[in-house]
Design an enzyme around this catalytic site. Structure first.
Site, PDB file in Angstrom:
ATOM      1  N   ASP A 156       6.781  14.391  -3.579  1.00 17.44           N
ATOM      2  CA  ASP A 156       6.055  13.147  -3.341  1.00 17.44           C
ATOM      3  C   ASP A 156       6.865  11.967  -3.870  1.00 17.44           C
ATOM      4  OD1 ASP A 156       4.058  11.583  -2.333  1.00 17.44           O
ATOM      5  OD2 ASP A 156       2.678  11.874  -4.008  1.00 17.44           O
ATOM      6  N   LYS A 159      -3.420  10.725 -17.365  1.00 23.46           N
ATOM      7  CA  LYS A 159      -3.848  11.088 -16.027  1.00 23.46           C
ATOM      8  C   LYS A 159      -4.907  12.171 -16.092  1.00 23.46           C
ATOM      9  CE  LYS A 159      -2.205  12.502 -11.583  1.00 23.46           C
ATOM     10  NZ  LYS A 159      -1.042  12.602 -10.722  1.00 23.46           N
ATOM     11  N   GLY A 194      -3.897   3.386 -12.036  1.00 22.87           N
ATOM     12  CA  GLY A 194      -3.312   3.954 -10.829  1.00 22.87           C
ATOM     13  C   GLY A 194      -4.130   5.133 -10.343  1.00 22.87           C
ATOM     14  N   ARG A 195      -3.822   5.551  -9.144  1.00 23.72           N
ATOM     15  CA  ARG A 195      -4.596   6.594  -8.523  1.00 23.72           C
ATOM     16  C   ARG A 195      -3.688   7.390  -7.614  1.00 23.72           C
ATOM     17  NH1 ARG A 195     -10.239   7.142  -7.575  1.00 23.72           N
ATOM     18  NH2 ARG A 195     -11.025   5.535  -8.961  1.00 23.72           N
ATOM     19  N   GLY A 196      -3.985   8.612  -7.382  1.00 26.14           N
ATOM     20  CA  GLY A 196      -3.195   9.398  -6.430  1.00 26.14           C
ATOM     21  C   GLY A 196      -2.657  10.650  -7.073  1.00 26.14           C
ATOM     22  N   GLY A 240      -5.299  12.697  -9.011  1.00 22.41           N
ATOM     23  CA  GLY A 240      -6.017  12.229 -10.189  1.00 22.41           C
ATOM     24  C   GLY A 240      -5.930  10.731 -10.361  1.00 22.41           C
TER      25      GLY A 240
END
Ligand SMILES: *[C@@H]1O[C@H](CO)[C@@H](O)[C@H](O)[C@H]1NC(C)=O
Ligand SMILES: *[C@@H]1O[C@H](CO)[C@@H](O)[C@H](O)[C@H]1NC(C)=O
Ligand SMILES: *[C@@H]1O[C@H](CO)[C@@H](O)[C@H](O)[C@H]1NC(C)=O
Ligand SMILES: *[C@@H]1O[C@H](CO)[C@@H](O)[C@H](O)[C@H]1NC(C)=O
Ligand SMILES: *[C@@H]1O[C@H](CO)[C@@H](O)[C@H](O)[C@H]1NC(C)=O
Ligand SMILES: *[C@@H]1O[C@H](CO)[C@@H](O)[C@H](O)[C@H]1NC(C)=O
Ligand SMILES: *[C@@H]1O[C@H](CO)[C@@H](O)[C@H](O)[C@H]1NC(C)=O
Ligand SMILES: *[C@@H]1O[C@H](CO)[C@@H](O)[C@H](O)[C@H]1NC(C)=O
Ligand SMILES: *[C@@H]1O[C@H](CO)[C@@H](O)[C@H](O)[C@H]1NC(C)=O
Length: 799
Positions: free
Chosen positions: A636, A542, A521-523, A526
């Site tokens: 978020d 992460k 995953g990304r976001g 990081g």
């Protein structure tokens, strides 16, 4: 006819409860007594039935006057139900022992009709009664007025009940073992610096092991200025101490029976259960790596800890176990100590650490000089040769005693223990009694025609000689596994809640992630990789983009996040800070994110799972917004950040953008100079530069609800333009609002994959809550706890 029916009805109402109750007491009046022979009936029961007080059998022919959680008739005696004892050091005989309330107002426990083993030291001319309150507090009070002469809450043994304060005058002392209720070696109390502390007070030595003695109160996150010295667990599972030590249990917020116990193995645990027919489960414990607990394996031993199997004690090479039924006696040498240096040699134990009892310390030492330093002194039993991280010098510690030895993955050094030459002590005598502690059943024989000296003799004899009936319990972990299986809580969760939070080295995490090869995953500032930790746990790791924060700031934030604890919050297991590297280690969620599950074609999320996800997510947000010490905004919330565990319970993830704020400083917007969040989920406040409050999370949550209901993605309803952010959100919300005008609106908006099998009432509840949450005006949006209430209330309606 009518007469007969009402007659029977009356019988049922009055006769049966009366018969049932008549065998128990509600209170004991002055001048009367409880007797041990009638220990099954002579029991004072609290009016809610939860607690009982009376004689409790703790061994054959041995009783204590105690308070316990009322047991089911058919359950075997469970010592875990005992919450208080008058005479823990001196059990009384099963014949002729009595508890009296004398006419002088004193309460007295007589052993075998003659020895006074305990008394309340009270005096009063008034009418008195001994009464067990609904919270488990046994009080001796005046019948008229409110005067309380004595109460058990003022004299805790090893357990605190909810709302029972630990004060400067009280402490908790562990039992000696699972079956021996005498005072053991571990103590929880407020020290002279006003700090709540755990001490090991063994037969030979004593030391503090929590908070770690090398940290100042401040470094350990405590305050030593509040001299009130009071600590309390509330009935919902939150513990607050005046030294600023605060925690919430894993099942915080749910009404449960709870108890906080100083366990015989030196750990403090909170146990909870729904009601009498359930087993107790551990909902919190203070120490995860139990090898940290001093004295746990006794002297001259090693302790190694594995998160899956628990701790394991072994003797050091050349030593053997002193008492095979009890590790606290430790190990003794199988050789004679020699002072002759040419007859001594050293055995190397890598990653093995001994705490305390240093006789010498030399900074920047060589191996040879360290060895020499030890050989010079007859009383040196070992030396520790360490190379602290980041320095290229070696430090030398010589040891007088081999205590608190443990294998620790983070220990950067080698310990050399001294043994005579010419022996073949190369292996540890691994009598590895994993977690099974052998316990001795207490026996108490009764002299049929007691004379004072005979009784004394027999009691003495039975205590010393008796007790050979050995019962082995697999304690901590087997117990946990068992209760986990039985309780309906997700066993994974409870289990993980007990594991530690630690610092990892960069190289450890590099190995764990196979050199950061498996990106998942990304976001949120990081990239997330999957990996396997040295202890074989599967983790999501992460790697934060770049070190924007200094180490101190990062550590402060990590320690706050690490202390958060909620069943719907992704668990953080550790972190790494080394140079510019900043990494966070989380539990790995096999079922991926809500986003993945919503977009997959498998229809795996039916309406009830979606409702549960909505409820769980609202609970954790309410916890972050309102329950935590620090005020935490997530900022978020989106389906990508809601992960699903194996039971499809939601776990909120990614605090990459979260901000800890001082609650009193809510209008100060300066900390949010940069827009945070993700297009499609951002509240209008961000765009119009209005003060940021917890209502931004409420808004994003509302958008997520709409996506769950409709199966449509807010970001897919894409348009281009100046006010793109507003429009993104606007599309889905406006669409739902417009549909709401028609009568069958819920059917029209719900995800087509659910149409055939769906509880429309519940979906309507969700949709209405969602629309409230996405109001433009933040003051109209409900708070997160109001959302929880709305969803919870309907949850019950339907069931
Ligand atoms: C409890 O035990 C008694 C005998 O020991 C038995 O007759 C009874 O059926 C049991 N009750 C339950 C609920 O198991
Ligand atoms: C000390 O702690 C108590 C209990 O937590 C709290 O009520 C009180 O306000 C504190 N006093 C100060 C001066 O912080
Ligand atoms: C205890 O819980 C079980 C299952 O949750 C329930 O069936 C039972 O009635 C409860 N008993 C009491 C005494 O509340
Ligand atoms: C081992 O400890 C138990 C329990 O404390 C005690 O009863 C027994 O006598 C001890 N055995 C030896 C050999 O010391
Ligand atoms: C531990 O070993 C030392 C020798 O290294 C010995 O003097 C001591 O008595 C042992 N401790 C116990 C509890 O047997
Ligand atoms: C020390 O041991 C060596 C070898 O066993 C022996 O030769 C020497 O005499 C001993 N020294 C003393 C002071 O006992
Ligand atoms: C450590 O000792 C060695 C030799 O004694 C010396 O050369 C070196 O500079 C010392 N290092 C430090 C950091 O003191
Ligand atoms: C250990 O031995 C040295 C000398 O050999 C002595 O100075 C020291 O006091 C001893 N330490 C203890 C704790 O006995
Ligand atoms: C229980 O522990 C106490 C304190 O260590 C000890 O004196 C007593 O003998 C133990 N009782 C039994 C039955 O082992």
């Amino acid at each position: 006819m009518a007469f007969t029916v009402s007659h029977i009805f009356l019988l049922v109402i009055f006769l049966f409860p009366f018969q049932y109750c008549s065998s128990y007491l509600t209170s004991l009046k002055k001048g009367s007594s409880l007797s041990v022979e009638k220990y099954e009936e002579d029991v004072i029961v609290s009016s809610n039935g939860i607690f009982s007080a009376g004689f409790y059998q703790i061994g054959e022919n041995a009783f204590s006057f105690a308070i316990w959680f009322t047991e089911l008739q058919n359950h075997s005696h469970n010592p875990a139900n005992i919450v208080w004892m008058a005479n823990r050091e001196q059990p009384v005989n099963g014949k002729h022992s009595k508890l009296f309330i004398l006419n002088t107002g004193n309460m007295l426990l007589l052993d075998a009709g003659q020895h006074n083993t305990w008394s309340s030291n009270t005096a009063s001319n008034a009418h008195l009664e001994l009464y067990l309150k609904e919270d488990g507090n046994l009080v001796l009070r005046e019948l008229q007025g409110t005067t309380i002469l004595w109460q058990s809450f003022d004299f805790p043994t090893n357990t605190l009940l909810p709302n029972q304060p630990l004060t400067r005058h009280t402490n908790l002392v562990s039992s000696r073992s699972q079956s021996n209720h005498s005072s053991g070696f571990y103590k929880l109390f407020f020290d002279d610096n006003n700090v709540l502390r755990l001490d090991y007070d063994g037969p030979d030595v004593s030391s503090t092991y929590w908070p770690p003695s090398w940290l100042s109160a401040w470094q350990a996150g405590r305050s030593n200025y509040n001299s009130t010295r009071i600590a309390l667990l509330d009935s919902l599972g939150k513990f607050i101490s005046s030294d600023n030590y605060i925690f919430s249990t894993y099942d915080y917020g749910i009404h449960m029976q709870r108890r906080l116990t100083m366990d015989f193995d030196g750990n403090i645990r909170v146990y909870s259960r729904k009601n009498v027919s359930d087993n107790w489960h551990v909902s919190w414990q203070v120490i995860s790596d139990t090898c940290i607990i001093h004295g746990i394996c006794g002297a001259n031993s090693t302790c190694s800890y594995d998160p899956k199997k628990g701790k394991k004690c072994s003797c050091l090479p050349g030593y053997k176990m002193k008492n095979h039924s009890d590790w606290s006696y430790g190990c003794e040498p199988m050789f004679d100590f020699t002072c002759n240096r040419s007859e001594s040699t050293f055995l190397k134990l890598k990653g093995f650490e001994l705490f305390g009892y240093d006789s010498n310390f030399v900074q920047n030492s060589t191996y040879k000089s360290c060895e020499n330093l030890c050989l010079q002194h007859c009383n040196c039993t070992a030396f520790q040769y360490t190379y602290p991280e980041g320095s290229n010098i070696f430090q030398c510690y010589t040891k007088l005693q081999l205590l608190n030895g443990r294998y620790s993955p983070s220990f950067q050094g080698i310990t050399y223990i001294r043994i005579p030459k010419g022996n073949n002590f190369h292996k540890e005598e691994s009598v590895s009694v994993n977690n099974d502690v052998c316990l001795v059943q207490l026996h108490r024989d009764y002299a049929t025609k007691p004379t004072s000296s005979m009784v004394k003799f027999f009691l003495w004899l039975s205590i010393t000689v008796g007790g050979l009936e050995v019962v082995c319990f697999f304690v901590v972990f087997v117990f946990l596994n068992k209760t986990n299986k039985k309780s309906n809580a997700n066993p994974q969760n409870t289990y993980h809640a007990l594991l530690g939070f630690r610092r990892y080295s960069y190289s450890e995490l590099k190995v764990a992630t196979k050199n950061f090869s498996n990106e998942i995953g990304r976001g949120g500032g990081g990239v997330v990789y999957s990996g396997t930790l040295p202890d074989q746990r599967h983790a999501a790791i992460k790697r934060l983009n770049e070190a924007k924060q200094g180490e101190g700031e990062f550590l402060a934030e990590v320690s706050i996040i690490g202390r958060l604890n909620h069943m719907n919050l992704i668990e953080m297991w550790g972190y790494c800070v080394e140079g510019k590297h900043r990494l966070l280690v989380y539990e790995y969620m096999k079922n991926g994110s809500l986003a993945e599950n919503l977009s997959s074609k498998t229809n795996i999320l039916d309406w009830s799972k979606r409702y549960d996800i909505a409820l769980g997510t609202s609970r954790v947000l309410a916890y972050l917004h309102e329950e935590c010490l620090e005020w935490i905004l997530h900022c978020d919330i989106k389906p990508q950040n809601i992960l699903l565990d194996s039971n499809f319970q939601p776990k909120l993830a990614d605090f990459g953008l979260s901000k800890l704020k001082n609650r009193n400083n809510m209008n100060n917007n300066s900390e949010f100079s940069m827009i945070r969040g993700t297009r499609g989920y951002m509240a209008p406040e961000w765009i119009f530069n209005l003060p940021i409050t917890s209502k931004v999370d409420v808004y994003s949550y509302g958008v997520v609800l709409l996506e769950m209901i409709t199966g449509k993605s807010s970001t897919m309803m894409n348009i281009e333009g100046d006010n793109a952010e507003v429009a993104y959100n606007g599309r889905l919300i406006t669409w739902v609002r417009e549909k709401k005008r028609s009568t069958c609106w819920v059917e029209e908006i719900i995800d087509p994959s659910m149409v055939n099998n769906c509880d429309l009432n519940k979906m309507e509840v969700l949709a209405r809550v969602a629309l409230d949450c996405v109001e433009e005006d933040r003051d109209i949006r409900p708070t997160m706890s109001q959302v929880v209430e709305m969803l919870q209330c309907h949850d019950k309606d339907v069931e």
